[in-house]
Design a protein around this motif. Structure first.
Motif, mmCIF file in Angstrom:
data_model
loop_
_atom_site.group_PDB
_atom_site.id
_atom_site.type_symbol
_atom_site.label_atom_id
_atom_site.label_comp_id
_atom_site.label_asym_id
_atom_site.label_seq_id
_atom_site.Cartn_x
_atom_site.Cartn_y
_atom_site.Cartn_z
ATOM 1 N N SER A 35 0.809 -1.219 0.000
ATOM 2 C CA SER A 35 0.000 0.000 0.000
ATOM 3 C C SER A 35 0.840 1.265 0.000
ATOM 4 O O SER A 35 0.298 2.368 0.074
ATOM 5 C CB SER A 35 -0.919 0.000 1.234
ATOM 6 N N MET A 58 -6.922 -6.765 -4.610
ATOM 7 C CA MET A 58 -7.461 -5.482 -4.174
ATOM 8 C C MET A 58 -7.149 -5.309 -2.695
ATOM 9 O O MET A 58 -7.431 -6.185 -1.877
ATOM 10 C CB MET A 58 -8.977 -5.437 -4.407
ATOM 11 N N ASN A 97 -7.519 -2.355 0.212
ATOM 12 C CA ASN A 97 -7.931 -1.028 0.643
ATOM 13 C C ASN A 97 -6.855 -0.424 1.538
ATOM 14 O O ASN A 97 -6.444 -1.042 2.521
ATOM 15 C CB ASN A 97 -9.261 -1.131 1.401
ATOM 16 N N PRO A 98 -6.368 0.785 1.237
ATOM 17 C CA PRO A 98 -5.262 1.362 2.010
ATOM 18 C C PRO A 98 -5.609 1.638 3.465
ATOM 19 O O PRO A 98 -4.735 1.541 4.338
ATOM 20 C CB PRO A 98 -4.931 2.654 1.257
ATOM 21 N N TYR A 128 -7.717 -0.172 5.299
ATOM 22 C CA TYR A 128 -7.637 -1.501 5.912
ATOM 23 C C TYR A 128 -6.179 -1.902 6.110
ATOM 24 O O TYR A 128 -5.810 -2.445 7.166
ATOM 25 C CB TYR A 128 -8.348 -2.525 5.037
#
Length: 226
Positions: A58, A129, A131-132, A134
């Protein structure tokens, strides 16, 4: 790693007339056995490495030597594991002088394991995928939990922690202030090299990591020898 503001300290010895005359019984002996130390080093470093992988994927950073290694990785593309291992090399002499032989050996092994696992983990896990937000929260939590496991078995990961303790002991520089200064430098560099939202998420992850350590790594809460 991050241990962005966490330091490794040994419990202070107390000498009272009562404790001086009492010999610990076998049932009171809760020292760690060798296999327990081995399992803790393996599992703790695996958990930390997964957190590091989330941060690496990320493009986030954390504090201490792990944060410096992540910054260099983001800037150069070099492997985090190699950078992290090399950065920690100068600190082992200080670890031996300040924390003792057993701590130094365990820390050397732990750093080597994190370096290796950080290289292997992306080969085992494919993030289609991520989520940054998360990644920031979960990565910080994983690193905090992994560090707790290492702390409780008298091991660590951060060369900066060791240097901070050395400077405090020999030059009177407060370890916490020095650690904070180093982390602030890492954050300033991060602001100059990473997108603003990534730095904010990195700060969020650092808060999660340090809350886990602060709430669970307290004197007297976990009593174990060795």
């Amino acid at each position: 790693m991050a241990q962005t503001s966490a330091t490794i300290t040994e419990p202070a010895a107390t000498t009272t007339a009562t404790t001086a005359t009492q010999a610990p019984s076998k049932k009171d002996d809760i020292s760690h056995r060798l296999y327990e130390d081995v399992l803790a080093l393996l599992l703790g470093t695996m958990v930390v490495s997964l957190g590091v992988t989330l941060y690496s994927e990320s493009v986030l950073v954390t504090g201490s030597t792990a944060g410096a290694a992540l910054l260099i990785e983001h800037a150069t593309g070099l492997s985090f594991g190699l950078i992290f291992f090399v950065i920690n090399l100068p600190f082992y002499w200080l670890a031996f002088k300040r924390m003792g032989k057993a701590f130094t050996i365990k820390t050397f092994i732990a750093v080597g394991l994190v370096s290796g696992f950080s290289k292997l983990t992306p080969m085992m896990v494919d993030f289609q995928m991520l989520n940054p937000v998360y990644a920031a929260i979960s990565g910080g939590a994983l690193m905090g939990i992994g560090l707790l496991m290492l702390f409780r078995h008298r091991a660590g990961l951060g060369g900066i922690n060791i240097l901070a303790l050395y400077l405090q002991e020999h030059f009177g520089i407060r370890a916490g202030y020095f650690q904070l200064a180093v982390d602030m430098v890492i954050l300033v560099i991060a602001f100059l090299t990473l997108p603003f939202d990534k730095v904010l998420l990195s700060i969020l992850g650092a808060v999660v990591l340090n809350l886990i350590i602060a709430l669970n790594h307290r004197p007297g809460r976990y009593l174990a020898a060795r």
